[in-house]
Scaffold this motif. Structure first.
Motif, mmCIF file in Angstrom:
data_model
loop_
_atom_site.group_PDB
_atom_site.id
_atom_site.type_symbol
_atom_site.label_atom_id
_atom_site.label_comp_id
_atom_site.label_asym_id
_atom_site.label_seq_id
_atom_site.Cartn_x
_atom_site.Cartn_y
_atom_site.Cartn_z
ATOM 1 N N THR A 151 0.850 -1.189 0.000
ATOM 2 C CA THR A 151 0.000 0.000 0.000
ATOM 3 C C THR A 151 0.886 1.240 0.000
ATOM 4 N N PHE A 152 0.320 2.331 -0.494
ATOM 5 C CA PHE A 152 1.013 3.621 -0.446
ATOM 6 C C PHE A 152 -0.041 4.701 -0.272
ATOM 7 N N THR A 153 0.385 5.837 0.247
ATOM 8 C CA THR A 153 -0.536 6.922 0.570
ATOM 9 C C THR A 153 -0.247 8.139 -0.306
ATOM 10 N N LEU A 154 -1.311 8.749 -0.834
ATOM 11 C CA LEU A 154 -1.189 9.950 -1.659
ATOM 12 C C LEU A 154 -1.982 11.094 -1.035
ATOM 13 N N ASN A 155 -1.431 12.293 -1.114
ATOM 14 C CA ASN A 155 -2.207 13.473 -0.708
ATOM 15 C C ASN A 155 -2.768 14.208 -1.921
ATOM 16 N N LYS A 156 -2.365 13.750 -3.125
ATOM 17 C CA LYS A 156 -2.956 14.264 -4.366
ATOM 18 C C LYS A 156 -2.861 13.165 -5.422
ATOM 19 N N THR A 157 -3.751 13.203 -6.380
ATOM 20 C CA THR A 157 -3.747 12.196 -7.439
ATOM 21 C C THR A 157 -3.325 12.830 -8.763
ATOM 22 N N GLY A 158 -2.961 12.010 -9.681
ATOM 23 C CA GLY A 158 -2.556 12.445 -11.011
ATOM 24 C C GLY A 158 -2.181 11.230 -11.833
ATOM 25 N N ASN A 159 -2.096 11.405 -13.130
ATOM 26 C CA ASN A 159 -1.637 10.306 -13.971
ATOM 27 C C ASN A 159 -0.192 9.971 -13.636
ATOM 28 N N THR A 160 0.144 8.708 -13.748
ATOM 29 C CA THR A 160 1.533 8.306 -13.547
ATOM 30 C C THR A 160 1.782 7.030 -14.342
ATOM 31 N N TYR A 161 3.019 6.570 -14.315
ATOM 32 C CA TYR A 161 3.397 5.347 -15.028
ATOM 33 C C TYR A 161 4.184 4.469 -14.064
ATOM 34 N N PHE A 162 3.634 3.297 -13.758
ATOM 35 C CA PHE A 162 4.348 2.384 -12.871
ATOM 36 C C PHE A 162 5.547 1.784 -13.614
ATOM 37 N N ASP A 163 6.714 1.915 -13.005
ATOM 38 C CA ASP A 163 7.946 1.368 -13.570
ATOM 39 C C ASP A 163 8.048 -0.114 -13.210
ATOM 40 N N MET A 164 7.898 -0.979 -14.215
ATOM 41 C CA MET A 164 7.897 -2.425 -13.993
ATOM 42 C C MET A 164 9.177 -3.083 -14.494
ATOM 43 N N SER A 165 10.208 -2.294 -14.751
ATOM 44 C CA SER A 165 11.417 -2.814 -15.392
ATOM 45 C C SER A 165 12.196 -3.792 -14.525
ATOM 46 N N LYS A 166 11.940 -3.807 -13.211
ATOM 47 C CA LYS A 166 12.663 -4.729 -12.323
ATOM 48 C C LYS A 166 11.884 -6.013 -12.061
ATOM 49 N N TRP A 167 10.719 -6.120 -12.662
ATOM 50 C CA TRP A 167 9.878 -7.297 -12.438
ATOM 51 C C TRP A 167 10.027 -8.273 -13.594
ATOM 52 N N GLY A 168 9.475 -9.483 -13.428
ATOM 53 C CA GLY A 168 9.650 -10.526 -14.428
ATOM 54 C C GLY A 168 8.562 -10.545 -15.479
ATOM 55 N N LYS A 169 7.428 -11.147 -15.132
ATOM 56 C CA LYS A 169 6.339 -11.297 -16.101
ATOM 57 C C LYS A 169 5.033 -11.489 -15.337
ATOM 58 N N GLY A 170 4.012 -10.740 -15.675
ATOM 59 C CA GLY A 170 2.753 -10.917 -14.978
ATOM 60 C C GLY A 170 1.779 -9.788 -15.179
ATOM 61 N N MET A 171 0.972 -9.518 -14.128
ATOM 62 C CA MET A 171 -0.074 -8.503 -14.168
ATOM 63 C C MET A 171 -0.068 -7.683 -12.883
ATOM 64 N N VAL A 172 -0.713 -6.498 -12.952
ATOM 65 C CA VAL A 172 -0.784 -5.592 -11.800
ATOM 66 C C VAL A 172 -2.228 -5.136 -11.603
ATOM 67 N N TRP A 173 -2.667 -5.151 -10.343
ATOM 68 C CA TRP A 173 -3.987 -4.624 -9.953
ATOM 69 C C TRP A 173 -3.793 -3.428 -9.027
ATOM 70 N N LEU A 174 -4.442 -2.329 -9.349
ATOM 71 C CA LEU A 174 -4.399 -1.122 -8.525
ATOM 72 C C LEU A 174 -5.811 -0.818 -8.045
ATOM 73 N N ASN A 175 -5.992 -0.820 -6.734
ATOM 74 C CA ASN A 175 -7.307 -0.515 -6.156
ATOM 75 C C ASN A 175 -8.419 -1.313 -6.854
ATOM 76 N N GLY A 176 -8.127 -2.557 -7.151
ATOM 77 C CA GLY A 176 -9.112 -3.443 -7.764
ATOM 78 C C GLY A 176 -9.167 -3.396 -9.273
ATOM 79 N N ARG A 177 -8.417 -2.492 -9.919
ATOM 80 C CA ARG A 177 -8.401 -2.360 -11.373
ATOM 81 C C ARG A 177 -7.174 -3.079 -11.941
ATOM 82 N N ASN A 178 -7.392 -3.855 -12.984
ATOM 83 C CA ASN A 178 -6.288 -4.558 -13.640
ATOM 84 C C ASN A 178 -5.647 -3.612 -14.655
#
Length: 781
Positions: free
Chosen positions: A535-562
């Protein structure tokens, strides 16, 4: 009182489900003589393709407004059957799937709409828009009248689409001016009877007034004809407009001209370079169309993102597409204007028609933010979180276990042996890890044609686990019937003895959020495939890009969204995160990694990484130091190809038979040109038809440009005319002859071949003199 009544009238007009009156819309739209007619007056369509399923709903209107500001007067949309009917008979047009609301927003912003309801749409979308559950029918056939079940389900879906959208035809006061019948059918077949049934199904669904049309390529549009349906062509940036429409105009002298898909860029495949198309080539052909009064639709105006499991795959060869559908489009993945956007806007301001104005570029609705690296310490091992097993004596694909998407684990017991054995899997769809007693013994990648791994000696019976991750189903070509998991059988060989393994326990790992959430998470490092939660905490929202370059292969869910797929091989190394899916306060991320991450942190970047490919020499078609040796091999055909565009057909003096083909380009049409380029290549069988290329595999190419652009040798049989094989253009070592060697997968009788040179304005590498070799035995290297 007058003010109150006026307010009530406006509220009613704007209410959901009602068509908003607009003086610039309504009336009629038809294909007239050499022009489209809007209310009886000539009208040039300037359309931009948007896919509501690839854009978060809060941003739909912004993307429509961006297209209008770029100079478009029309929005073109696909309707994705499998997006709306994920289980048979269960239709969903609500929330993010409320396509009627998307169409209302088009009209609200004073634009017209082109609707493309399929049933097949391609679009680099899972199974080309066809629903996965069709595959539960073992003898399924699609896009044909030969399967009554497919035709029946198609009509049912079209009827549901009509309930949602038929009332928005222009003749009813809505913005829909054209509806497409099927999609690029000329690449698939020539069954005019099938296309007529789809046409009739669309009419019966309520689209009984609007202008119908079909789209194909300049090389195949004449394979069939459908009365009452206008014809349009698709082609890409840099095309020679006169050449594209030459044959079309000869056969349809009175038809209006339209490029229904003008490819602004191209889509990315995992493991291949990021695709781009230059502004100069793109704008040049667009200006040519405007000067010649040719209507167009930009594919894509804005690509967006194939969130979740919706990214498809191409074939042949098997090539899964990335979740990013940026497409090098004028509006980028997050909705920002690019230099290409402003180039289009600057051009089209000179071609506005009566009553049209160029609107201001709308303000971007969300800022882009950075998020400090989030550390994952909660893990849940896949093997410690197995669902309830299903039993099956024989191997079956995941569809027959009622699973549409995700991963699947097959488990059985193998006997003891003091020797190393060979495990053969027929076939892996699409990426498998093989475990013996919980230890990894090998990985198989469908892209590479992998089928075999070695099984170590075991002193006692051992547990065999095969974890298969499904990538997107093939969205193109006859391989679209693409079942996932293990499709045929698993065999264990020791010496000359081969045994088919039986008695399987099967575990399903679907992609829905609830399945990922309810796991036994521990604050401990994971071993093998696992879920990771933080989990992480934000005091403001905005578009961003999750950096997945250190991971292998798979999927990501954010707040229930794939958010989609990641894979360390690139070229995409980030996942787009829409601001509307983040929350002020605590946010949750879950990662399923079926490979091995090098680090378990994720940071939010303020920019995407779309062009970082992990070089993999195994993907090259020429091994280091490898040279083809044709000494003593006699060609079956030698000749010269004429200059000019379009398919060139060559017939051999007599029928030839073989499995291994070598095409050798001896020179180019320009004698000083050291390069070879080919858009498409077909072998002609004894029946005069093209031999299927589904089993073909490139064994060797002496040269191919794969560092800056995806011009690998397998592009000569990928059924995509706008991407080509091209030998390196930057190397001083590039010189003729150039060869490509293909394993056809089986012995075939060959009567001749057809070859298609590149279709853009360039003549670089166009073949002149050639030799063709065909052998039953592999060539020597």
């Amino acid at each position: 009182m007058k003010k109150i009544l006026l307010s009530l009238m406006i509220a009613l007009l704007l209410a959901p489900g009602l068509v908003k009156a607009n003086p610039t819309q309504g009336g009629d739209f038809v294909a007239g003589k050499n022009t489209f007619l809007l209310n009886g007056k000539p009208f040039i369509l300037r359309a931009g393709e948007l896919h509501y399923s690839r854009i978060p709903k809060p941003y739909w209107e912004h993307r429509i407004q961006m297209c209008k500001a770029m100079g478009m007067n029309t929005i073109c949309i696909y309707l994705f059957w499998n997006y709306h009917e994920q289980q048979p008979g269960v239709y969903d047009f609500s929330g993010d799937k409320d396509v009627a609301e998307f169409v209302r927003l088009i009209q609200k912003n004073g634009m017209y709409c082109i609707l493309r309801p399929g049933p097949y749409v391609c679009a680099e979308w899972e199974m080309g828009g066809l629903p996965w559950w069709l595959l539960k029918k073992k003898d399924l056939k699609v896009r044909t009248l030969a399967d009554s079940y497919f035709v029946e389900r198609t009509k049912l879906f079209l009827n549901e689409a009509g309930k949602q959208l038929a009332k928005y035809q222009i003749q009813n006061g809505g913005p829909i001016i054209m509806v497409q019948v099927e999609n690029e059918y000329g690449v698939w077949g020539n069954d005019a009877a099938y296309m007529s049934i789809i046409r009739d199904g669309i009419r019966a669904a309520g689209f009984d007034k609007v202008q119908l049309f079909r789209c194909d390529w300049s090389s195949n549009f004449d394979r069939y004809n459908v009365p009452g349906v206008a014809s349009t062509l698709n082609f890409g940036a840099g095309s020679n407009i006169d050449n594209q429409f030459k044959k079309f105009k000869e056969l349809n002298p009175d038809a209006p001209l339209m490029c229904s898909e003008y490819w602004t860029g191209w889509f990315d495949h995992w493991g291949s370079p990021h695709e781009t198309r230059s502004i100069s080539s793109f704008i040049g052909s667009l200006k040519d169309m405007m000067d010649k009064k040719v209507s167009f639709s930009l594919y894509m105006a804005h690509g967006g993102t194939s969130f979740g499991h919706w990214a498809g795959s191409n074939s042949p060869s098997f090539a899964p597409t990335t979740s990013s559908y940026d497409y090098n489009a004028p509006i980028d993945e997050s909705g920002h204007a690019t230099d290409k956007f402003y180039a289009v806007r600057d051009l089209l301001k000179n071609y506005l028609q009566e009553g049209e104005t160029l609107t201001d570029v709308p303000a971007y609705p969300e800022k882009t933010i950075e998020i400090p690296a989030v550390k994952f310490i909660q893990t849940a091992s896949l093997f410690d979180n197995l669902p309830v097993a299903k039993k099956s004596e024989d191997i079956q694909p995941m569809e027959f276990f009622d699973q549409g998407w995700g991963s699947i684990l097959y488990r059985t017991t193998i006997p003891a042996s003091a020797k190393i054995r060979k495990l053969t899997i027929s076939d892996v769809h699409d990426w498998a890890t093989i475990f013996v007693n919980g230890k990894i013994v090998g990985k198989l990648d469908r892209r590479l044609g992998d089928r075999e791994v070695e099984i170590p000696a075991t002193a006692s019976p051992a547990r065999l686990d095969i974890l298969v991750e499904a990538m997107g189903r093939i969205n193109y070509s006859e391989a679209i019937i693409d079942r996932k998991g293990i499709t045929k059988k698993v065999e264990l060989s020791e010496g000359n003895n081969t045994t088919e393994l039986k008695g399987w326990s099967v575990y399903n790992f679907p992609v829905d959020y609830a399945f990922q959430q309810n796991k036994k998470y521990k604050p401990a490092p994971a071993k093998g495939p696992a879920w990771y939660k933080a989990t992480f905490t934000l005091n403001k929202t905005g578009n961003t890009y999750f950096d997945m370059s250190k991971w292998g292969k798979g999927m990501v869910w954010l707040n229930g969204r794939n958010l989609g797929r990641f894979w360390k091989i690139g070229p995409t190394q980030t996942l787009f995160v829409p601001a509307c899916w983040l929350k002020k306060g605590v946010n949750e991320i879950i990662v399923l990694d079926v490979d091995k991450p090098s680090a378990t942190t994720i940071a939010g970047l303020n920019h995407p990484i779309l062009d970082k490919t992990a070089q993999d020499e195994s993907l090259l078609h020429r091994k280091k130091g490898q040279n083809l040796d044709l000494t003593g091999v006699k060609p079956v055909n030698t000749g010269s190809l004429p200059a000019g565009n379009g398919w060139k057909a060559i017939t051999f003096d007599q029928m030839q038979n073989g499995r291994y083909l070598c095409f050798e380009a001896l020179n180019a049409q320009d004698a000083n040109d050291p390069v070879t380029s080919i858009a498409e290549f077909e072998l002609i069988g004894e029946d005069g038809k093209a031999i299927s290329s589904q089993l073909w595999r490139v064994l060797y190419a002496d040269s191919e440009e794969v560092t800056t652009v995806n011009n690998s040798a397998d592009k000569i049989f990928d059924l995509q005319e706008s991407v080509i094989w091209q030998t390196q253009t930057t190397s001083s070592k590039t010189k003729h002859p150039h060869q490509v060697v293909i394993d056809l997968g089986e012995n075939v009788n060959v009567k001749g071949f057809r070859i298609l040179p590149r279709g853009d304005k360039s003549n670089v590498g166009v073949v002149k003199d050639y030799r063709v070799y065909l052998s039953k035995a592999p060539f020597k290297f």
